[in-house]
Design an enzyme around this catalytic site. Structure first.
Site, PDB file in Angstrom:
ATOM      1  N   ASP A  21       0.813  -1.219   0.000  1.00 59.54           N
ATOM      2  CA  ASP A  21       0.000   0.000   0.000  1.00 59.54           C
ATOM      3  C   ASP A  21       0.844   1.265   0.000  1.00 59.54           C
ATOM      4  OD1 ASP A  21      -2.295  -1.490  -0.050  1.00 59.54           O
ATOM      5  OD2 ASP A  21      -3.187  -0.568   1.727  1.00 59.54           O
ATOM      6  N   ASN A  30      -4.983  -2.431  -4.745  1.00 58.87           N
ATOM      7  CA  ASN A  30      -6.224  -2.389  -3.965  1.00 58.87           C
ATOM      8  C   ASN A  30      -6.039  -1.510  -2.734  1.00 58.87           C
ATOM      9  OD1 ASN A  30      -8.874  -2.946  -3.221  1.00 58.87           O
ATOM     10  ND2 ASN A  30      -8.378  -4.904  -2.269  1.00 58.87           N
ATOM     11  N   GLU A  46     -11.373  -4.248   1.691  1.00 55.05           N
ATOM     12  CA  GLU A  46     -10.719  -5.153   0.745  1.00 55.05           C
ATOM     13  C   GLU A  46     -11.650  -6.271   0.292  1.00 55.05           C
ATOM     14  OE1 GLU A  46      -7.292  -3.008   2.585  1.00 55.05           O
ATOM     15  OE2 GLU A  46      -9.331  -3.575   3.134  1.00 55.05           O
ATOM     16  N   HIS A 100      -5.616  -8.782   3.801  1.00 55.70           N
ATOM     17  CA  HIS A 100      -4.539  -8.949   4.762  1.00 55.70           C
ATOM     18  C   HIS A 100      -5.038  -9.150   6.182  1.00 55.70           C
ATOM     19  CE1 HIS A 100      -4.680  -4.404   5.676  1.00 55.70           C
ATOM     20  NE2 HIS A 100      -5.616  -4.635   4.776  1.00 55.70           N
ATOM     21  N   ARG A 101      -6.106  -8.467   6.556  1.00 52.67           N
ATOM     22  CA  ARG A 101      -6.588  -8.570   7.936  1.00 52.67           C
ATOM     23  C   ARG A 101      -7.296  -9.899   8.201  1.00 52.67           C
ATOM     24  NH1 ARG A 101      -4.704  -4.234   9.910  1.00 52.67           N
ATOM     25  NH2 ARG A 101      -4.813  -2.241   8.823  1.00 52.67           N
ATOM     26  N   LYS A 140       0.270  -6.425   1.809  1.00 56.48           N
ATOM     27  CA  LYS A 140      -0.438  -5.158   1.622  1.00 56.48           C
ATOM     28  C   LYS A 140      -0.078  -4.142   2.697  1.00 56.48           C
ATOM     29  CE  LYS A 140      -5.043  -3.518   0.375  1.00 56.48           C
ATOM     30  NZ  LYS A 140      -5.135  -2.256   1.123  1.00 56.48           N
TER      31      LYS A 140
END
Length: 445
Positions: free
Chosen positions: A69, A113, A359, A402-403, A428
């Protein structure tokens, strides 16, 4: 925790070399004990980059995050003519700002993204003089940006969503940002407001920016304002959600970025789940990031916390379910969902409907994966309820989020047979997450 050998993480501007394998999390044998310092905050890094890029003169940013990011942000600023040197190993970026006017008259920006990047840069590009196009990957083309586009049109900016979907790609024919009064909806994402706020001091005249409706994630707006003021911007808020920003721009400076509080939530959760004790360095009650408030949620569940001037320690205790409004700290809602199965009663997460536009649809995704583990989970329009119970082994889908990967890895610290698909999606925001989690858990083997 058998993570195997993680292949080289892909270049931020390409979807090649994506990891398609699954890692299996090995449960710990005892409490997780240790100290960790997460990498720099993604939210602060990208805000500081925008403001420093618009400033007069040179800036030195320290503690910056190196992730997908932030790399797409760095690459885009270079394409906009910003002189920038990035030392990833030293976590520093030196750059010379454009004094509020991007130097190039055209640019194509690819943002993968990264929601913060495309929204912040959309507003920045309106300050230029020329044609700009901003786009991203397949999921990015599903994420709304219409409220920001409509707000900019109120100032007669020539801007359009190319596909007519209120989502990227975005085309801008810029001729500077005039002053005036405009409003923006606050119910989907605070990033629209943050984007407008950061661009406003470089407009041709004063801007009066009003929030229409309820503003989600107010702490992120406060973070934006603090970064702006640190670089010399003047901002008034005579009433909540009513911002007055006179022209004047920003002045370059040295700026240190604190560790990522959202990332810290995973390590606090590891202590909570295992009855351990984890200290996160570099954060405090006075942190700019509202996500340090996740510690208060864990305390509400029964844990103990020690707040120091430059660290926070979380001590795990027997957990009880909670009913909590996570609107202000929604990036930690998935972390709470991973802690909740180990509590003595159900946990209700409220007021996070805007997570559906991240996301992935994070509400639906979390419910799906909790059910995959054999748990009872109820999906609500504004959130979810998790009911503790027996769990089964499962390979967790991460939805290129990612989370999802980082949160559900925590379940595997207590429950055997948890696999995480596509662990490389953590690039990310936190490329070294699994290495850091393994390092923290090593003493609990």
């Amino acid at each position: 925790m058998d993570f195997g050998t993680l292949p080289h993480l892909f270049h931020p501007l390409s979807e090649q070399h994506r990891m398609t394998d699954t890692i299996t999390i090995t449960p710990v044998r005892g409490p997780v004990l240790g100290t960790v310092r997460p990498p720099g905050s993604k939210s602060l890094t990208n805000r500081a980059l925008i403001v420093a890029a618009l400033a007069r003169g040179a800036s030195e940013l320290t503690g910056v995050l190196d992730s997908q990011d932030t790399r797409v942000m760095v690459e885009s600023l270079r394409r906009l003519g910003i002189e920038l040197e990035h030392d990833a190993a030293a976590c520093t970026i030196d750059l010379t700002g454009c004094a509020g006017r991007p130097a190039v008259d055209h640019a194509e920006l690819w943002l993968e993204n990264s929601g913060t990047s495309i929204r912040f840069l959309t507003a920045l590009c309106t300050l230029g003089d020329g044609r700009f196009r901003l786009d991203g990957n397949t999921r990015m083309r599903e994420r709304p940006i219409g409220p920001l586009v409509e707000a900019l049109r109120q100032l007669d900016v020539d801007i359009v969503c190319e596909l007519g979907t209120d989502c990227p790609p975005v085309q801008i024919a810029a001729s500077g940002l005039p002053g005036g009064t405009l409003s923006v909806g606050g119910n989907l994402s605070s990033q629209y407001l943050s984007a407008l706020l950061m661009a406003a001091p470089c407009a041709k005249a004063a801007i009066n920016l009003k929030v229409d409706g309820t503003l989600v994630s107010r702490p992120y707006v406060d973070m934006t304002l603090e970064v702006m003021r640190a670089f010399g911007a003047r901002v008034e808020e005579p009433e909540p959600g009513d911002f007055i920003l006179p022209p004047g721009g920003y002045q370059g400076r040295s700026y240190d970025i604190e560790p990522d509080a959202s990332a810290a939530s995973y390590f606090f959760a590891a202590a909570a789940i295992t009855g351990g004790e984890v200290t996160v360095e570099g954060l405090s009650r006075d942190a700019l990031q509202g996500d340090v408030g996740f510690v208060d949620v864990l305390v509400q569940m029964g844990c103990e916390a020690r707040w120091e001037a430059d660290s926070i320690t979380l001590v795990g205790k027997p957990l009880r379910g909670v009913d909590v409004d996570m609107n202000a700290i929604s990036d930690t809602a998935q972390t709470l969902a991973a802690v909740a199965p180990f509590a003595s009663g159900p946990t209700r997460i409220r007021n996070v409907a805007h997570m559906r536009h991240k996301e992935t649809d994070r509400v639906a995704a979390v419910v799906n994966e909790l059910r995959r583990l054999g748990l009872e989970a109820d999906e609500h329009e504004d959130g979810l309820t998790i009911h503790p119970g027996p769990m089964q082994p499962a390979d967790i889908e991460t939805y290129d989020d990612h989370r999802m990967a980082m949160s559900f890895a925590l379940v595997g610290l207590r429950h055997p047979g948890v696999g995480i698909k596509d662990p490389g999606c953590t690039v990310k925001t936190y490329p070294d997450f699994f290495d850091d989690l393994e390092g923290l858990c090593r003493t609990a083997r």
